[in-house]
Scaffold this active site. Structure first.
Site, PDB file in Angstrom:
ATOM      1  N   HIS A  57       0.806  -1.075  -0.056  1.00 51.39           N
ATOM      2  CA  HIS A  57       0.197  -0.196  -0.153  1.00 51.39           C
ATOM      3  C   HIS A  57       0.895   0.705  -0.079  1.00 51.39           C
ATOM      4  O   HIS A  57       1.814   1.673   0.979  1.00 51.39           O
ATOM      5  CB  HIS A  57      -0.738   0.394   1.204  1.00 51.39           C
ATOM      6  CG  HIS A  57      -1.497   1.225   1.051  1.00 51.39           C
ATOM      7  ND1 HIS A  57      -1.686   1.884   2.575  1.00 51.39           N
ATOM      8  CD2 HIS A  57      -2.711   1.054   0.195  1.00 51.39           C
ATOM      9  CE1 HIS A  57      -3.209   2.670   2.339  1.00 51.39           C
ATOM     10  NE2 HIS A  57      -3.798   2.919   0.691  1.00 51.39           N
ATOM     11  N   GLU A  88      -4.867   3.761  -8.696  1.00 46.74           N
ATOM     12  CA  GLU A  88      -5.127   4.509  -7.640  1.00 46.74           C
ATOM     13  C   GLU A  88      -5.691   5.688  -8.193  1.00 46.74           C
ATOM     14  O   GLU A  88      -4.735   7.070  -7.349  1.00 46.74           O
ATOM     15  CB  GLU A  88      -6.059   4.260  -6.091  1.00 46.74           C
ATOM     16  CG  GLU A  88      -7.172   4.721  -5.865  1.00 46.74           C
ATOM     17  CD  GLU A  88      -6.909   5.156  -4.250  1.00 46.74           C
ATOM     18  OE1 GLU A  88      -7.929   5.662  -4.290  1.00 46.74           O
ATOM     19  OE2 GLU A  88      -6.748   4.741  -3.754  1.00 46.74           O
ATOM     20  N   HIS A 116      -1.624  11.141  -1.517  1.00 45.51           N
ATOM     21  CA  HIS A 116      -3.774  10.783  -1.766  1.00 45.51           C
ATOM     22  C   HIS A 116      -4.473  11.456  -0.683  1.00 45.51           C
ATOM     23  O   HIS A 116      -5.494  11.749  -1.639  1.00 45.51           O
ATOM     24  CB  HIS A 116      -3.884   9.966   0.177  1.00 45.51           C
ATOM     25  CG  HIS A 116      -3.961   9.141   0.249  1.00 45.51           C
ATOM     26  ND1 HIS A 116      -5.210  10.216   1.544  1.00 45.51           N
ATOM     27  CD2 HIS A 116      -5.096   8.161   0.184  1.00 45.51           C
ATOM     28  CE1 HIS A 116      -6.550   9.192   1.203  1.00 45.51           C
ATOM     29  NE2 HIS A 116      -6.583   8.047   0.980  1.00 45.51           N
ATOM     30  N   GLU A 156       0.952  -0.476  -4.990  1.00 43.48           N
ATOM     31  CA  GLU A 156      -0.415   0.328  -4.688  1.00 43.48           C
ATOM     32  C   GLU A 156       0.013   1.636  -4.053  1.00 43.48           C
ATOM     33  O   GLU A 156       0.992   2.465  -4.134  1.00 43.48           O
ATOM     34  CB  GLU A 156      -1.771   0.411  -4.025  1.00 43.48           C
ATOM     35  CG  GLU A 156      -2.312   0.531  -4.165  1.00 43.48           C
ATOM     36  CD  GLU A 156      -2.576   2.471  -3.090  1.00 43.48           C
ATOM     37  OE1 GLU A 156      -3.706   2.674  -3.215  1.00 43.48           O
ATOM     38  OE2 GLU A 156      -2.210   2.523  -2.722  1.00 43.48           O
ATOM     39  N   ASP A 188      -1.025   6.439  -5.407  1.00 44.93           N
ATOM     40  CA  ASP A 188      -2.560   6.787  -5.461  1.00 44.93           C
ATOM     41  C   ASP A 188      -2.194   8.737  -6.636  1.00 44.93           C
ATOM     42  O   ASP A 188      -0.872   9.265  -6.216  1.00 44.93           O
ATOM     43  CB  ASP A 188      -3.408   7.772  -4.875  1.00 44.93           C
ATOM     44  CG  ASP A 188      -2.946   7.137  -3.307  1.00 44.93           C
ATOM     45  OD1 ASP A 188      -4.162   6.583  -3.241  1.00 44.93           O
ATOM     46  OD2 ASP A 188      -2.588   6.710  -2.245  1.00 44.93           O
TER      47      ASP A 188
END
Length: 249
Positions: free
Chosen positions: A15, A117, A57, A42, A44
């Site tokens: 993450h 993301e 994020h 992952e 953002d």
């Protein structure tokens, strides 16, 4: 999975690079995650005011940098000069914000898979989905690696990504299961549903699998939770605890 479709991604996904062990969404975090054996990450992605995809994020800069205000209202030249590491620890003081291009080149050079993301600044959902998808498709040219998995909580961002680069796989992120959630994932042409871990039970996983999609979970930091999700048949686990879970175990 009942559909029998090949799933090319590792089960374990780090993450924001390395969870909380390094400043999230910086290249330092992805390097640290790789040192712990992770091979999928992952991140953002949002847009600067001049349209450069970069990693962050929050909509605002205060939590994870020495900047102030809405990040998407500032140029990449200004954003790239910020310190995105000192908030975490002295070890990472001076670490800059990362561009999506920089992360993609890091992943390609090291053979890592990537879950991007799409995290738009509010009001920029369609533009962000379009630009992020186009850049990912343009840069990700290593045929031996699976393509980036594009996910988002924002359906409009996924629609724009699909229109721009329909060949890139997509996943719908969910924090609740509203009426019609599975139909929405299918309408968007998703290959996966990525849920808050607490939403999954065996019946819900079975519904997703029966529809030909994969079931992924965020953010899984406890052994009991990982064991439960494995037992009910989920397909991927996004974790902060890269120091606790071995991705090859």
């Amino acid at each position: 999975m009942s559909a029998g479709v090949n799933w090319p991604y590792p089960r374990w996904i780090a993450h924001r690079g390395a969870g909380k062990l390094a400043p999230e969404n910086t290249l330092a975090a992805f390097r640290l995650g790789a040192e712990h054996g992770y091979r999928m990450f992952e991140c953002d992605a949002k847009l600067s005011a001049d349209g450069v995809p970069f990693l962050l994020h929050d909509a605002t800069l205060e939590r994870t940098s020495n900047g102030h205000g809405i990040a998407g209202e500032q140029s990449w030249a200004a954003l790239s000069r910020l310190d995105a590491g000192a908030w975490h620890s002295r070890r990472y003081a001076g670490e800059p914000l990362a561009s999506l291009e920089g992360l993609i080149r890091f992943c390609l050079a090291n053979g890592h898979a990537l879950n991007i993301e799409i995290k738009p600044t509010p009001g920029q959902e369609q533009r962000t989905g379009d630009v992020v998808a186009r850049q990912a498709a343009q840069l990700w040219t290593a045929s031996e690696l699976p393509p980036p998995l594009l996910t988002s909580f924002a359906p409009d961002a996924l629609r724009a990504a699909r229109a721009a680069e329909p060949q890139l796989p997509r996943g719908l992120l969910l924090d609740t299961l509203p009426k019609g959630w599975l139909d929405l994932a299918l309408e968007l042409g998703c290959v996966a549903v990525v849920c808050n871990q607490a939403l999954w039970d065996a019946a819900t996983v079975a519904r997703v699998h029966a529809a030909g999609l994969r079931a992924l979970s965020y953010t899984v930091n406890d052994e009991w939770a990982a064991e439960r999700l494995t037992a009910i048949g989920t397909d991927g686990i996004i974790t902060d605890r890269v120091d606790r879970f071995s991705p090859v175990a």
